[in-house]
Design a protein around this motif. Structure first.
Motif, PDB file in Angstrom:
ATOM      1  N   HIS A  35       0.868  -1.166   0.000  1.00 30.29           N
ATOM      2  CA  HIS A  35       0.000   0.000   0.000  1.00 30.29           C
ATOM      3  C   HIS A  35       0.905   1.216   0.000  1.00 30.29           C
ATOM      4  CE1 HIS A  35      -3.315   2.665   1.038  1.00 30.29           C
ATOM      5  NE2 HIS A  35      -4.135   1.668   0.792  1.00 30.29           N
ATOM      6  N   ASP A  36       0.344   2.385  -0.356  1.00 33.26           N
ATOM      7  CA  ASP A  36       1.200   3.571  -0.332  1.00 33.26           C
ATOM      8  C   ASP A  36       1.307   4.176   1.067  1.00 33.26           C
ATOM      9  OD1 ASP A  36      -1.294   4.596  -0.142  1.00 33.26           O
ATOM     10  OD2 ASP A  36      -1.259   5.683  -2.043  1.00 33.26           O
ATOM     11  N   GLN A  37       0.709   3.542   2.069  1.00 29.33           N
ATOM     12  CA  GLN A  37       0.919   3.995   3.444  1.00 29.33           C
ATOM     13  C   GLN A  37       2.405   3.834   3.781  1.00 29.33           C
ATOM     14  OE1 GLN A  37      -1.633   1.177   5.433  1.00 29.33           O
ATOM     15  NE2 GLN A  37      -3.526   2.189   4.791  1.00 29.33           N
ATOM     16  N   PRO A  38       3.060   4.925   4.220  1.00 32.23           N
ATOM     17  CA  PRO A  38       4.485   4.765   4.557  1.00 32.23           C
ATOM     18  C   PRO A  38       4.680   3.850   5.758  1.00 32.23           C
ATOM     19  CG  PRO A  38       3.697   6.931   5.237  1.00 32.23           C
ATOM     20  CD  PRO A  38       2.579   6.297   4.460  1.00 32.23           C
ATOM     21  N   LEU A  39       5.757   3.068   5.702  1.00 35.94           N
ATOM     22  CA  LEU A  39       6.112   2.184   6.822  1.00 35.94           C
ATOM     23  C   LEU A  39       7.318   2.790   7.524  1.00 35.94           C
ATOM     24  CD1 LEU A  39       5.720  -0.593   8.298  1.00 35.94           C
ATOM     25  CD2 LEU A  39       7.447  -1.494   6.742  1.00 35.94           C
ATOM     26  N   ILE A  40       7.142   3.146   8.774  1.00 34.02           N
ATOM     27  CA  ILE A  40       8.191   3.833   9.523  1.00 34.02           C
ATOM     28  C   ILE A  40       8.610   2.961  10.702  1.00 34.02           C
ATOM     29  CG2 ILE A  40       8.787   5.926  10.810  1.00 34.02           C
ATOM     30  CD1 ILE A  40       6.066   6.981   9.253  1.00 34.02           C
ATOM     31  N   LYS A  41       9.910   2.764  10.831  1.00 30.38           N
ATOM     32  CA  LYS A  41      10.401   1.901  11.900  1.00 30.38           C
ATOM     33  C   LYS A  41      10.711   2.719  13.154  1.00 30.38           C
ATOM     34  CE  LYS A  41      13.470  -2.054  12.402  1.00 30.38           C
ATOM     35  NZ  LYS A  41      14.264  -3.044  11.668  1.00 30.38           N
ATOM     36  N   VAL A  42      10.174   2.297  14.248  1.00 28.07           N
ATOM     37  CA  VAL A  42      10.468   2.957  15.524  1.00 28.07           C
ATOM     38  C   VAL A  42      11.725   2.317  16.099  1.00 28.07           C
ATOM     39  CG1 VAL A  42       9.619   3.446  17.855  1.00 28.07           C
ATOM     40  CG2 VAL A  42       8.009   3.360  15.922  1.00 28.07           C
ATOM     41  N   PRO A  43      12.736   3.124  16.435  1.00 32.02           N
ATOM     42  CA  PRO A  43      13.973   2.518  16.942  1.00 32.02           C
ATOM     43  C   PRO A  43      13.761   1.781  18.257  1.00 32.02           C
ATOM     44  CG  PRO A  43      14.058   4.921  17.102  1.00 32.02           C
ATOM     45  CD  PRO A  43      12.835   4.584  16.325  1.00 32.02           C
ATOM     46  N   VAL A  44      14.297   0.587  18.286  1.00 34.11           N
ATOM     47  CA  VAL A  44      14.187  -0.292  19.448  1.00 34.11           C
ATOM     48  C   VAL A  44      15.568  -0.853  19.711  1.00 34.11           C
ATOM     49  CG1 VAL A  44      13.313  -2.568  20.122  1.00 34.11           C
ATOM     50  CG2 VAL A  44      11.747  -0.895  19.131  1.00 34.11           C
ATOM     51  N   GLN A  45      15.952  -0.919  20.951  1.00 35.65           N
ATOM     52  CA  GLN A  45      17.253  -1.504  21.275  1.00 35.65           C
ATOM     53  C   GLN A  45      17.175  -3.016  21.074  1.00 35.65           C
ATOM     54  OE1 GLN A  45      19.180   0.217  24.717  1.00 35.65           O
ATOM     55  NE2 GLN A  45      20.319  -1.686  25.083  1.00 35.65           N
TER      56      GLN A  45
END
Lengths: 285, 285
Positions: A35-45
């Motif tokens: 889908h054109d919904q952006p996928l954004i990664k949340v930084p996780v240790q």
């Protein structure tokens, strides 16, 4: 104007003190439809072999708070109308649902599809993923609840699929007046939830989906369905996937769904196969 | 000079007449460790809802032959020293292993790690994936066997993990003199295979890994472990993943592994979850 939707990938594992939640999040995001919904990664240790420290009754409290703040910043950077969250342990949902409740004037409806209430601590199990709903209601853990600027209204929350609540959970549910419906009753009709949406005037709804609401003998990618340990099926879910899909579709027709969190994916076979492939010499030389 | 290795992704499903094999191939390739080995996709006609035609005792014979030729062309374009093949139904291995046997002067060793022999047709089950080893030995199906320019020597083939062979399979195994060892015997020692490698002077070895050699109560991503049907465990495999990994490592130390095929991956949970995600409105609007 069309709604702005973002997808967040938050491979948080500290809330369940189990590194497998991180891979479960990655696979979940990979399985989602394009889908054109952006996928954004949340930084996780990432897990580096160091055991989490139990800080004031919560393993990895410091990391969890840092990651909660990272998710909040990313959401504030985008200010979306709708958020899809791929977890990770289910504490990942605090940031998006707290934001959405503010975004929609404190009137967000929330359906909590889960075998567990996520309202309270369990004695002897100091993991943050037992608390996200508690935090969102202004209860839970004070250091986390403080991040929820506008707590959700208990009357705007409906729990679906709760299995065998403890005495303490039952007390909180009754005290706050949270509605609940079991998987068996829902299998006949979703009317009780749709009626709640209409009567309460829920215009914007968030859906929490903890995959452990599913029957672990049919969907085996759950903590409870570890092939190397005898099944610990209590208190596991009993919902079949077709019933879950039917429920989500009915909700989506009845009101506007602005939030969806999918959590606690633990794909044992894929984890074991990935480990196998990672050790086969011809694939690595 | 370093060896040239290619990875092939061949999401062929026609050999088992089950479109789920295609997704199993994609997921398998995604799970593999990152490496600079190029990943090349072999064109396969995707399932479009049309049932396969039974052509002279094989469903989808025409498509399977076309796809075999496509794999052969891709291999000839690259002329690698080593090939990893991600299937798909296990007929995908014919092209790479036939090529490797030619490449290594007709002296390729082949270890067939599988609950099934893949040597013969079963009455009433007209699917090409019961035949790849037969084809590679110059038996099997004539239209496929004809593509194997240099058939493998039966004495260079060793079957590991075979479960409950039929009378007909046993006849072929005895007639050709193919060595076999069961999972239980292998759990004590892999010496019988290592001795075969030494005594036969196997310098180049291909490994066929049909995942159904694994115990389907522990690894549930197999045809036999369909959560919506009662388990049909006969003749399913019994090998635990650690034993499989140990075997592959031992083989890789004993001789040079130049081929690896991994097949018959059917990840039910991921298939069902992907379908669910594909139908959830907020992920698709």
């Amino acid at each position: 104007m069309s709604k702005k939707t973002i997808r967040l990938l938050m491979p948080q594992w500290q809330g369940g003190d189990n590194p497998n939640y991180s891979f479960g999040a990655e696979l979940l995001a990979w399985l989602a439809p394009d889908h054109d919904q952006p996928l954004i990664k949340v930084p996780v240790q990432a897990y580096d072999g160091t055991p989490l420290v139990n800080e004031n009754g919560m393993h990895g409290r410091t990391q969890l708070l840092e990651q909660l703040e990272a998710a909040e910043h990313i959401i504030q950077a985008h200010k979306p109308d709708r958020i899809v969250m791929f977890g990770g342990d289910c504490l990942v949902e605090q940031a998006p649902f707290a934001y959405l409740n503010e975004r929609y004037g404190g009137e967000l409806g929330l359906i909590w599809i889960d075998a567990h209430s996520d309202l309270v601590r369990y004695v002897g199990y100091d993991n943050g993923h037992t608390l996200p709903l508690g935090n969102l209601l202004g209860e839970g853990d004070p250091e986390f609840a403080r991040h929820v600027k506008v707590p959700l209204k208990p009357e705007n929350v409906f729990m679906a699929g709760l299995t065998a609540p403890t005495e303490q959970e039952t007390e909180v549910i009754h005290r706050l007046g949270i509605k609940t419906v079991g998987t068996e009753e829902l299998s006949n009709s979703t009317e009780v939830i749709k009626e709640w949406i209409r009567k309460s005037g829920i215009k914007h709804l968030a859906i929490h989906l903890d995959l452990d609401v599913l029957d672990p003998t049919k969907f085996r990618s759950l903590l409870f369905a570890n092939p190397d340990k005898p099944y610990d099926l209590s208190p596991a879910g009993t919902m079949p996937i077709p019933q879950l899909l039917h429920l989500i579709k009915e909700l989506s027709e009845e009101t506007e769904v602005v939030g969806l969190g999918i959590t606690e994916h633990m794909p044992w076979d894929a984890i074991n196969l990935k480990h196998l492939l990672g050790e086969i010499p011809i694939l690595n030389t």
